[in-house]
Write a protein that holds these residues in place. Structure first.
Motif, short mmCIF file in Angstrom:
data_model
loop_
_atom_site.label_atom_id
_atom_site.label_comp_id
_atom_site.label_asym_id
_atom_site.label_seq_id
_atom_site.Cartn_x
_atom_site.Cartn_y
_atom_site.Cartn_z
N HIS A 1 58.36 85.27 35.85
CA HIS A 1 58.90 86.74 35.82
C HIS A 1 59.27 87.29 34.47
O HIS A 1 59.24 86.63 33.49
N GLU B 1 61.87 88.59 32.92
CA GLU B 1 63.00 87.96 32.10
C GLU B 1 62.50 86.70 31.54
O GLU B 1 62.94 86.51 30.33
N CYS C 1 66.39 87.97 39.66
CA CYS C 1 66.28 87.08 41.03
C CYS C 1 67.05 86.14 41.12
O CYS C 1 67.55 85.54 40.22
N CYS D 1 66.18 83.58 37.99
CA CYS D 1 65.95 84.13 36.36
C CYS D 1 67.72 84.15 36.40
O CYS D 1 68.01 84.13 35.00
#
Ligand code: AOF
Ligand code: ZN
Length: 350
Positions: free
Chosen positions: A53, A55, A78, A87
């Motif tokens: 992701h 992040e 998430c 995350c």
């Protein structure tokens, strides 16, 4: 908030670099920011479906310089174990002080991250450039909220709203540059949908003739089995989904789907077949059916400076008693392409 808007715009621009490889996941960008030094430490975006992701990439690129810092993300971090771990865990573990979010996650499986971060003592600011972030993820929003593909209708008419002469001739209404723009639009959609009337009249290829671009999946609406299988749209350049109610023997690259008159059901079935976004390029009959069924999300409408007089309309069979009841497009953007105009507008905003 101004500084956050500028940084969030950078997150959104970064997110776009995924160029569709993220599908069916959202476009997401993230920045690690040092409030004291007023400088960006690192950035990252979600590059590819199933991979890290945004992040995670931004934090990895910060090389440990995250304690007491701010992280900006274009989507709520998430909170779930999906293809990757939550995350929120990584953000908390990395010692961030602040998290700036453009929009909450509409995906129930992954949402709730903002609350988790707040409970962990991180200051959370929501809604920075929310409108832009929702526009960026219009396809993801439609998919998650309605379990249906995002549908964009492309039309091209004369000044008097005609898509063809009365005898059906329609080559070419728009100029060459406008037609190149259509190729670019096609390359942004996963599938292109057309119907028997247009295909029988023009025998189009419905492909993308741009360098390094793959052609979209073709969805051919032919419930009454009118199009011969030797037409261009059935060649094996790309996957084909044929909506047809007859019993047919088809080559491997063509899948068949039945249609019982219910468009809502049809689009849900297409979504289940993995179709996330569709560009419709068809004639008056099919355009009108989709507009009446309220299945169009967005329109890209080209206008050429020609007057056909009697001819085929872009839409027919719609009528209203009150102007207020008619369809009103929103968020209009206008582009001039030499002597043609392109008007873009939304019927639905997610
Ligand atoms: C992304 N990229 O940068 C963020 C996402 O199956 P997973 O683990 O990849 O999780 C996908 C979900 O995670 C996605 O639907 C969205 O709700 C959330 N956030 N997803 O692909 C990202 N931040
Ligand atoms: Zn995540």
């Amino acid at each position: 908030m101004m500084k956050y808007s500028k940084l969030m715009q950078k997150c959104i621009n970064l997110a776009k670099k995924a160029n569709g490889k993220n599908m069916p996941n959202p476009f997401v960008g993230a920045i690690v920011y040092d409030e004291e030094k007023k400088e960006i430490i690192s950035s990252g975006y979600h590059k590819k479906y199933g991979e890290a992701h945004a992040e995670v990439n931004a934090i990895k690129n910060a090389n440990g310089n995250t304690i007491g810092k701010t992280i900006l993300v274009s989507l709520e971090p998430c909170s779930h174990y999906g293809k990757t771990p939550p995350c929120t865990d990584l953000i908390i573990k990395s010692g961030f002080k602040k998290c700036i979010i453009a929009m909450l996650d509409p995906n129930k499986k992954a949402s709730g991250g903002a609350e988790i971060l707040k409970n962990a003592g991180i200051e959370v600011v929501e809604g920075i450039l929310e409108k832009e972030a929702r526009e960026l993820n219009k396809v993801f929003l439609k998919n998650i909220l309605f379990k249906k593909p995002y549908v964009m209708l492309k039309t091209a008419t004369t000044l008097d709203g005609k898509i063809a002469l009365l005898n059906g001739k329609s080559k070419w209404i728009t100029n060459e540059k406008a037609r190149l723009k259509v190729q670019k639009l096609r390359s942004k959609y996963q599938a292109i949908m057309s119907a028997s009337g247009t295909i029988l009249a023009d025998n189009p290829k419905l492909n993308v003739r741009l360098k390094n671009k793959t052609s979209p999946i073709r969805i051919i609406f032919d419930p009454n089995n009118k199009i011969p299988l030797n037409y261009n749209v059935f060649n094996n350049d790309a996957r084909v989904i044929l909506i047809n109610n007859s019993k047919l023997e088809l080559p491997k690259h063509i899948e068949q789907l039945n249609f019982d008159g219910n468009f809502d059901k049809l689009f849900k079935e297409l979504f289940m077949m993995g179709i996330c976004s569709i560009m419709v390029e068809a004639g008056c009959g099919f355009n009108s059916e989709l507009i009446k069924a309220d299945e169009i999300d967005e329109i890209n409408h080209f206008i050429a400076p020609k007057i056909f007089g009697d001819g085929l309309n872009f839409v027919s069979g719609l009528n209203y008693n009150e102007i207020n009841d008619s369809i009103q497009l929103k968020n209009i953007k206008v582009e001039q392409i030499e002597d043609n105009l392109l008007i873009n507008g939304k019927i639905k905003i997610y």
